[in-house]
Design an enzyme around this catalytic site. Structure first.
Site, mmCIF file in Angstrom:
data_model
loop_
_atom_site.group_PDB
_atom_site.id
_atom_site.type_symbol
_atom_site.label_atom_id
_atom_site.label_comp_id
_atom_site.label_asym_id
_atom_site.label_seq_id
_atom_site.Cartn_x
_atom_site.Cartn_y
_atom_site.Cartn_z
ATOM 1 N N ASP A 88 32.026 -15.971 126.297
ATOM 2 C CA ASP A 88 32.044 -16.977 125.236
ATOM 3 C C ASP A 88 32.171 -18.341 125.913
ATOM 4 O OD1 ASP A 88 32.240 -18.210 122.778
ATOM 5 O OD2 ASP A 88 34.271 -17.558 122.362
ATOM 6 N N LEU A 111 31.310 -11.187 116.767
ATOM 7 C CA LEU A 111 30.626 -9.906 116.920
ATOM 8 C C LEU A 111 31.606 -8.746 117.097
ATOM 9 C CD1 LEU A 111 27.878 -11.109 119.425
ATOM 10 C CD2 LEU A 111 27.802 -11.108 116.936
HETATM 11 P P1 5GP Z 1 35.973 -16.590 126.930
HETATM 12 O O1 5GP Z 1 37.056 -16.820 127.918
HETATM 13 O O2 5GP Z 1 34.622 -16.396 127.558
HETATM 14 O O3 5GP Z 1 35.936 -17.677 125.872
HETATM 15 O O4 5GP Z 1 36.395 -15.302 126.124
HETATM 16 C C1 5GP Z 1 35.841 -14.083 126.338
HETATM 17 C C2 5GP Z 1 36.616 -13.024 125.622
HETATM 18 O O5 5GP Z 1 36.863 -13.397 124.251
HETATM 19 C C3 5GP Z 1 35.813 -11.741 125.571
HETATM 20 O O6 5GP Z 1 36.053 -10.935 126.691
HETATM 21 C C4 5GP Z 1 36.308 -11.145 124.277
HETATM 22 O O7 5GP Z 1 37.497 -10.425 124.540
HETATM 23 C C5 5GP Z 1 36.632 -12.312 123.405
HETATM 24 N N1 5GP Z 1 35.493 -12.644 122.502
HETATM 25 C C6 5GP Z 1 34.690 -13.733 122.583
HETATM 26 N N2 5GP Z 1 33.771 -13.723 121.592
HETATM 27 C C7 5GP Z 1 33.990 -12.600 120.878
HETATM 28 C C8 5GP Z 1 33.344 -12.016 119.721
HETATM 29 O O8 5GP Z 1 32.383 -12.506 119.136
HETATM 30 N N3 5GP Z 1 33.850 -10.835 119.286
HETATM 31 C C9 5GP Z 1 34.922 -10.228 119.876
HETATM 32 N N4 5GP Z 1 35.318 -9.074 119.361
HETATM 33 N N5 5GP Z 1 35.542 -10.747 120.976
HETATM 34 C C10 5GP Z 1 35.084 -11.917 121.459
#
Ligand code: 5GP
Ligand code: MG
Length: 181
Positions: free
Chosen positions: A107, A157
Site C-alpha cells: 500500500d 481488498l
Molecule cells: P503499507 O505499509 O504498504 O501501507 O501496508 C501494507 C499492509 O497493510 C499490508 O501488508 C496489509 O497488511 C495492509 N493492507 C493494505 N491495504 C490493504 C487492503 O486493501 N486490505 C487488507 N486486508 N489489508 C491491507
C-alpha cells in the site's frame, strides 16, 4: 454474492486468474533463484501472506526452505507508520542465503521497506521481494518489489489471505469491500 458483516464484496480477480498469475511468478522466481548456491529461503509475512506463500511454494520446482516472520506496525491509525515490532522472528539464519521476502499487498510501502531493512541486517547474500498486489498511486517510499502479481485500484481488498477484521482470508479470489450499503 459474498458479504462480510452486511457489506457486499465485488470480485476484482477471480480464482483462475489468481492461480495463473501465481504460476507465472513461480516461473520467474525459479529461473532467478536456480543460481543459488544453497536452498533459497522463502520468508512469508504473517498473517496476510500465508495463502499466497502456500500456493507459490507449491508451484516452485526447486527445493526451498519456508519460514515466517510476524510483525505488527506501531500506532492506532489505519495507515501504517512504518515502525515495526517483531511478534515472531525467523527460525532460520539468513546469513549468506538467497532470500525471497513474500507479502500480500503493498500500500504505502512503509511496512515492507522497514522489513526489507530488517532482513538486510541479517546479511543474506541475495534478498528479493515478491508481492501479490500493489495499490496504484499509494506508494510513499521508493520501494519496488522484484516480482509483482497485480496492480490494483485503491480500494479496501479482502480474500486470498487478506482480511477485514480477520474475516475474508479464506476467499479464493480478490474482492473489494463495497463502500456504500
Ligand atoms: P503499507 O505499509 O504498504 O501501507 O501496508 C501494507 C499492509 O497493510 C499490508 O501488508 C496489509 O497488511 C495492509 N493492507 C493494505 N491495504 C490493504 C487492503 O486493501 N486490505 C487488507 N486486508 N489489508 C491491507
Ligand atoms: Mg501485511
Amino acid at each position: 454474492m459474498w458479504e462480510i458483516r452486511g457489506k457486499k464484496l465485488n470480485m476484482l480477480i477471480d480464482e483462475e486468474s489468481v492461480a495463473k498469475r501465481v504460476r507465472e511468478l513461480a516461473r520467474e522466481i525459479e529461473r532467478d533463484f536456480s543460481e543459488a548456491e544453497s536452498e533459497p529461503v522463502v520468508v512469508g509475512l504473517l498473517k496476510g501472506a500465508f495463502v499466497f506463500v502456500a500456493d507459490l511454494i507449491r508451484e516452485l520446482r526447486i527445493p526451498v526452505i519456508v519460514d515466517f516472520l510476524w510483525v505488527s506496525s506501531y500506532g492506532q491509525s489505519m495507515e501504517s507508520s512504518g515502525v515495526i515490532r517483531i511478534v515472531k522472528d525467523l527460525d532460520t539464519d539468513l546469513e549468506g542465503r538467497w532470500v525471497l521476502l513474500v507479502d500480500d499487498i503493498l500500500d504505502t510501502g512503509l511496512t515492507l521497506k522497514e522489513i526489507h531493512t530488517f532482513l538486510k541486517s541479517k546479511r543474506p547474500r541475495v534478498l528479493k521481494t515478491c508481492v501479490f498486489l500493489e495499490k496504484e498511486g499509494r506508494k510513499k517510499v521508493d520501494f519496488d518489489p522484484d516480482y509483482l502479481g497485480f496492480k490494483v485500484p485503491n480500494r479496501f481488498l479482502v480474500g486470498y489471505g487478506l482480511d477485514w477484521g480477520e474475516l475474508g482470508r479464506n476467499l479464493k479470489g480478490i474482492y473489494a469491500v463495497e463502500e456504500k450499503g
